[in-house]
Scaffold this active site. Structure first.
Site, PDB file in Angstrom:
ATOM      1  CB  CYS A 128      16.348  69.673 -20.936  1.00  0.00           C
ATOM      2  SG  CYS A 128      15.273  68.844 -20.703  1.00  0.00           S
ATOM      3  CB  CYS A 129      18.948  68.540 -25.410  1.00  0.00           C
ATOM      4  SG  CYS A 129      17.868  68.088 -26.042  1.00  0.00           S
ATOM      5  CB  CYS A 211      11.610  64.041 -26.336  1.00  0.00           C
ATOM      6  SG  CYS A 211      13.215  63.661 -25.159  1.00  0.00           S
ATOM      7  CB  CYS A 214      11.528  69.050 -27.967  1.00  0.00           C
ATOM      8  SG  CYS A 214      11.769  69.612 -26.219  1.00  0.00           S
ATOM      9  CB  CYS A 237      20.207  66.043 -29.367  1.00  0.00           C
ATOM     10  SG  CYS A 237      18.922  65.524 -30.129  1.00  0.00           S
TER      11      CYS A 237
HETATM   12  S1  SF4 Z   1      14.671  66.781 -26.461  1.00  0.00           S
HETATM   13 FE1  SF4 Z   1      13.267  68.444 -25.189  1.00  0.00          FE
HETATM   14  S2  SF4 Z   1      12.684  66.606 -23.533  1.00  0.00           S
HETATM   15 FE2  SF4 Z   1      13.996  65.695 -24.914  1.00  0.00          FE
HETATM   16  S3  SF4 Z   1      15.442  65.429 -23.612  1.00  0.00           S
HETATM   17 FE3  SF4 Z   1      16.228  67.668 -25.399  1.00  0.00          FE
HETATM   18  S4  SF4 Z   1      14.658  69.081 -24.398  1.00  0.00           S
HETATM   19 FE4  SF4 Z   1      14.807  67.596 -23.801  1.00  0.00          FE
END
Ligand code: SF4
Length: 253
Positions: A128-129, A211, A214, A237
């Site tokens: 996701c990151c 985010c 998280c 991240c």
């Molecule tokens: S902090 Fe969490 S929601 Fe944001 S990009 Fe990374 S995994 Fe995705």
């Protein structure tokens, strides 16, 4: 001041390790403002600052804004920022009279859910990151010769050896870290002394904010970053840490 458009000027010649070492040695005892001014003189307009609006980022935005340094500023707009972070973004733009560019990932949150399943951050935060932060950041950094970051040495073990200037192996450009020598106390003293806007969530137990899904509040005595990806081994991240191989995305439960 127009800090919005990145220049299309030619890239700088490659920087040698000797040159980087000389810069890092010269700048080690200098103030964050001195380092920013040096970076602007050396690299602008092919210089950018990526901020997540943490306390350290607000210090650098304040220095860039008050001293009208020609440094582009952007934030990775993942689509999952807290409302308080969005509000801070607007307040900083109003205070200093410039635009902080929002850089979005290729997929919206809904598109990502449709392709990879809902709430990917719970099953595969690295992936996701990678999609929402690292790839958009890489796209931006391909257009410049150097980027400014807000990291401090005492934030994580990985950041403990950071220098004022170093080669960013991940993005193949120079990385300028004006705040490496500062402590958390130094950062907050600056914010309060200059009445710099900051995220009100910091006053509610959120020392480090990313985010929404998280980030959680920390308990007294916990590390400042304990609320980031709580319950997961992930601590960065992927913007400043080592290159992490991203594996396949697990199927949604
Ligand atoms: S902090 Fe969490 S929601 Fe944001 S990009 Fe990374 S995994 Fe995705």
């Amino acid at each position: 001041m127009d800090n919005r458009a990145l220049s299309a000027t030619a890239a700088l010649a490659p920087v040698s390790q000797d040159q980087l070492t000389e810069w890092a040695t010269d700048l080690e005892g200098r103030s964050p403002l001195d380092i920013l001014q040096w970076a602007a003189g050396r690299f602008s307009p092919r210089l950018t600052f990526a901020t997540g609006f943490g306390p350290e980022g607000c210090v650098l935005i304040d220095l860039i804004g008050r001293h009208q340094l020609p440094i582009d500023i952007f934030t990775l707009d993942t689509g999952l920022l807290f409302p308080e972070t969005r509000d801070l973004w607007s307040r900083l733009e109003q205070r200093y009279g410039f635009t902080i560019r929002g850089v979005a990932p290729e997929l919206s949150v809904d598109e990502q859910a449709a392709l990879h399943g809902d709430r990917l951050w719970e099953r595969a935060p690295e992936r996701c990151c990678e999609m929402r932060k690292v790839i958009p950041l890489r796209r931006e950094l391909q257009q410049v010769d150097a980027w400014v970051t807000a990291i401090r040495r005492d934030q994580t073990a990985h950041r403990a050896n950071a220098l004022t200037t170093e080669w960013d192996k991940k993005f193949d450009i120079v990385k300028v870290n004006p705040l490496v020598r500062w402590s958390k106390k130094d950062v907050w003293a600056h914010l309060l002394r200059h009445d710099v806007p900051y995220n009100p969530l910091h006053d509610k137990g959120f020392p480090s904010i990313g985010c929404g899904p998280c980030t959680s509040a920390v308990k007294p005595g916990e590390d400042d970053r304990a609320g980031r990806w709580r319950g997961n081994a992930k601590t960065e991240c992927g913007l400043h840490g080592p290159v992490i191989p991203v594996t396949s995305v697990p199927e949604p439960a």
